[in-house]
Design a protein around this motif. Structure first.
Motif, PDB file in Angstrom:
ATOM      1  N   PRO A   1       0.821  -1.215   0.000  1.00  0.00           N
ATOM      2  CA  PRO A   1       0.000   0.000   0.000  1.00  0.00           C
ATOM      3  C   PRO A   1       0.857   1.267   0.000  1.00  0.00           C
ATOM      4  CG  PRO A   1      -0.455  -1.359   1.938  1.00  0.00           C
ATOM      5  CD  PRO A   1       0.608  -2.041   1.158  1.00  0.00           C
ATOM      6  N   GLU A   2       2.113   1.110   0.340  1.00  0.00           N
ATOM      7  CA  GLU A   2       3.028   2.239   0.362  1.00  0.00           C
ATOM      8  C   GLU A   2       3.226   2.808  -1.048  1.00  0.00           C
ATOM      9  OE1 GLU A   2       7.676   2.666   1.561  1.00  0.00           O
ATOM     10  OE2 GLU A   2       6.437   1.250   2.658  1.00  0.00           O
ATOM     11  N   TYR A   3       3.080   1.943  -2.062  1.00  0.00           N
ATOM     12  CA  TYR A   3       3.278   2.359  -3.446  1.00  0.00           C
ATOM     13  C   TYR A   3       1.957   2.284  -4.197  1.00  0.00           C
ATOM     14  CZ  TYR A   3       8.089   1.503  -2.173  1.00  0.00           C
ATOM     15  OH  TYR A   3       9.303   1.523  -1.542  1.00  0.00           O
ATOM     16  N   SER A   4       1.044   3.130  -3.832  1.00  0.00           N
ATOM     17  CA  SER A   4      -0.251   3.099  -4.507  1.00  0.00           C
ATOM     18  C   SER A   4      -0.214   3.987  -5.750  1.00  0.00           C
ATOM     19  CB  SER A   4      -1.361   3.542  -3.565  1.00  0.00           C
ATOM     20  OG  SER A   4      -1.145   4.855  -3.146  1.00  0.00           O
ATOM     21  N   SER A   5      -1.130   3.770  -6.625  1.00  0.00           N
ATOM     22  CA  SER A   5      -1.167   4.518  -7.878  1.00  0.00           C
ATOM     23  C   SER A   5      -1.979   5.796  -7.707  1.00  0.00           C
ATOM     24  CB  SER A   5      -1.796   3.648  -8.962  1.00  0.00           C
ATOM     25  OG  SER A   5      -3.172   3.487  -8.699  1.00  0.00           O
ATOM     26  N   ASN A   6      -2.074   6.563  -8.781  1.00  0.00           N
ATOM     27  CA  ASN A   6      -2.895   7.764  -8.741  1.00  0.00           C
ATOM     28  C   ASN A   6      -4.359   7.455  -9.018  1.00  0.00           C
ATOM     29  OD1 ASN A   6      -2.912   7.268 -11.453  1.00  0.00           O
ATOM     30  ND2 ASN A   6      -2.333   9.343 -12.062  1.00  0.00           N
ATOM     31  N   ASN A   7      -4.716   6.177  -9.084  1.00  0.00           N
ATOM     32  CA  ASN A   7      -6.093   5.777  -9.287  1.00  0.00           C
ATOM     33  C   ASN A   7      -6.998   6.334  -8.183  1.00  0.00           C
ATOM     34  OD1 ASN A   7      -8.134   4.503 -10.650  1.00  0.00           O
ATOM     35  ND2 ASN A   7      -7.777   2.521  -9.680  1.00  0.00           N
ATOM     36  N   GLU A   8      -6.479   6.389  -6.961  1.00  0.00           N
ATOM     37  CA  GLU A   8      -7.254   6.918  -5.837  1.00  0.00           C
ATOM     38  C   GLU A   8      -7.587   8.394  -6.060  1.00  0.00           C
ATOM     39  OE1 GLU A   8      -9.468   6.310  -2.650  1.00  0.00           O
ATOM     40  OE2 GLU A   8      -8.241   4.750  -3.526  1.00  0.00           O
ATOM     41  N   TYR A   9      -6.647   9.144  -6.599  1.00  0.00           N
ATOM     42  CA  TYR A   9      -6.867  10.553  -6.898  1.00  0.00           C
ATOM     43  C   TYR A   9      -7.977  10.702  -7.936  1.00  0.00           C
ATOM     44  CZ  TYR A   9      -6.123  15.249  -8.670  1.00  0.00           C
ATOM     45  OH  TYR A   9      -6.321  16.546  -9.063  1.00  0.00           O
ATOM     46  N   LYS A  10      -7.949   9.885  -8.989  1.00  0.00           N
ATOM     47  CA  LYS A  10      -8.985   9.946 -10.018  1.00  0.00           C
ATOM     48  C   LYS A  10     -10.359   9.626  -9.434  1.00  0.00           C
ATOM     49  CE  LYS A  10      -6.422   7.860 -13.506  1.00  0.00           C
ATOM     50  NZ  LYS A  10      -6.355   6.955 -14.620  1.00  0.00           N
TER      51      LYS A  10
ATOM     52  N   VAL B   1     -15.792  11.537  -7.546  1.00  0.00           N
ATOM     53  CA  VAL B   1     -16.751  11.723  -6.451  1.00  0.00           C
ATOM     54  C   VAL B   1     -17.027  13.206  -6.235  1.00  0.00           C
ATOM     55  CG1 VAL B   1     -17.009  11.535  -3.950  1.00  0.00           C
ATOM     56  CG2 VAL B   1     -16.281   9.552  -5.273  1.00  0.00           C
ATOM     57  N   GLN B   2     -15.982  14.029  -6.209  1.00  0.00           N
ATOM     58  CA  GLN B   2     -16.167  15.462  -5.994  1.00  0.00           C
ATOM     59  C   GLN B   2     -16.991  16.087  -7.122  1.00  0.00           C
ATOM     60  OE1 GLN B   2     -15.483  17.040  -3.126  1.00  0.00           O
ATOM     61  NE2 GLN B   2     -14.964  14.954  -2.545  1.00  0.00           N
ATOM     62  N   ASN B   3     -16.753  15.671  -8.351  1.00  0.00           N
ATOM     63  CA  ASN B   3     -17.530  16.199  -9.477  1.00  0.00           C
ATOM     64  C   ASN B   3     -18.997  15.804  -9.377  1.00  0.00           C
ATOM     65  OD1 ASN B   3     -15.307  17.461 -10.607  1.00  0.00           O
ATOM     66  ND2 ASN B   3     -14.831  15.748 -11.956  1.00  0.00           N
ATOM     67  N   GLU B   4     -19.272  14.569  -8.956  1.00  0.00           N
ATOM     68  CA  GLU B   4     -20.664  14.124  -8.798  1.00  0.00           C
ATOM     69  C   GLU B   4     -21.364  14.904  -7.699  1.00  0.00           C
ATOM     70  OE1 GLU B   4     -20.173   9.940  -8.136  1.00  0.00           O
ATOM     71  OE2 GLU B   4     -20.239   9.486 -10.283  1.00  0.00           O
ATOM     72  N   ILE B   5     -20.676  15.128  -6.576  1.00  0.00           N
ATOM     73  CA  ILE B   5     -21.283  15.881  -5.471  1.00  0.00           C
ATOM     74  C   ILE B   5     -21.520  17.330  -5.884  1.00  0.00           C
ATOM     75  CG2 ILE B   5     -20.852  16.778  -3.146  1.00  0.00           C
ATOM     76  CD1 ILE B   5     -19.614  14.033  -2.495  1.00  0.00           C
TER      77      ILE B   5
END
Length: 144
Positions: free
Chosen positions: A56-65, A70-74
């Motif tokens: 988990p220390e090397y996660s991708s930018n998928n979480e950012y996307k 989510v922010q755009n939907e809200i």
């Protein structure tokens, strides 16, 4: 359709119920569904780790996307709600969670809502009859 100046809005992240109040009577006007999906499943989607490590220390930018989606939907949901609420003078926002506060803060920032009365109350999930009774009792108590 009757024109209401006072409205109660039960709101959470998935939907909002608009309840109009006029002459001592409250009535459910409409339900607005949110474009926000709390759990998004994409077919064939893997985990959020990089190709070189399962740590988990090397996660991708998928979480950012995912966060941006989510922010755009809200934001889209709140924009829809602004359009629905602009014609009302007195607005009561109530419901569980934080969405009612976020909505109040957003309405306070908009010029179209200057001088309008906004109130926020906590409540749990309610049936349609309980929603109508909640709004009716609130406005009778406030004497607005």
């Amino acid at each position: 359709m009757e024109h209401y100046k006072q409205v109660g809005v039960w709101i959470d992240h998935s939907k909002a119920h608009l309840i109009g109040f006029k002459s001592g009577q409250a009535r459910l006007l409409e339900t607005v569904e949110s474009p926000y999906e709390s759990v998004r499943r994409v077919e064939g989607e893997g985990n959020d780790m990089t190709r070189f490590s399962s740590s988990p220390e090397y996660s991708s930018n998928n979480e950012y996307k995912k966060h941006q989606i989510v922010q755009n939907e809200i934001n889209e949901y709140m924009r829809i709600m602004e359009q629905k609420l602009v014609s009302f003078e007195d607005i009561l926002l109530f419901g569980p969670g934080t969405m009612k506060e976020r909505m109040k803060n957003r309405l306070r920032e908009k010029k179209a809502f200057e001088g309008k009365w906004l109130s926020v109350e906590d409540s749990d999930k309610l049936t349609d009859n309980q929603l109508v009774a909640f709004v009716r009792e609130f406005y009778k108590k406030e004497g607005v």
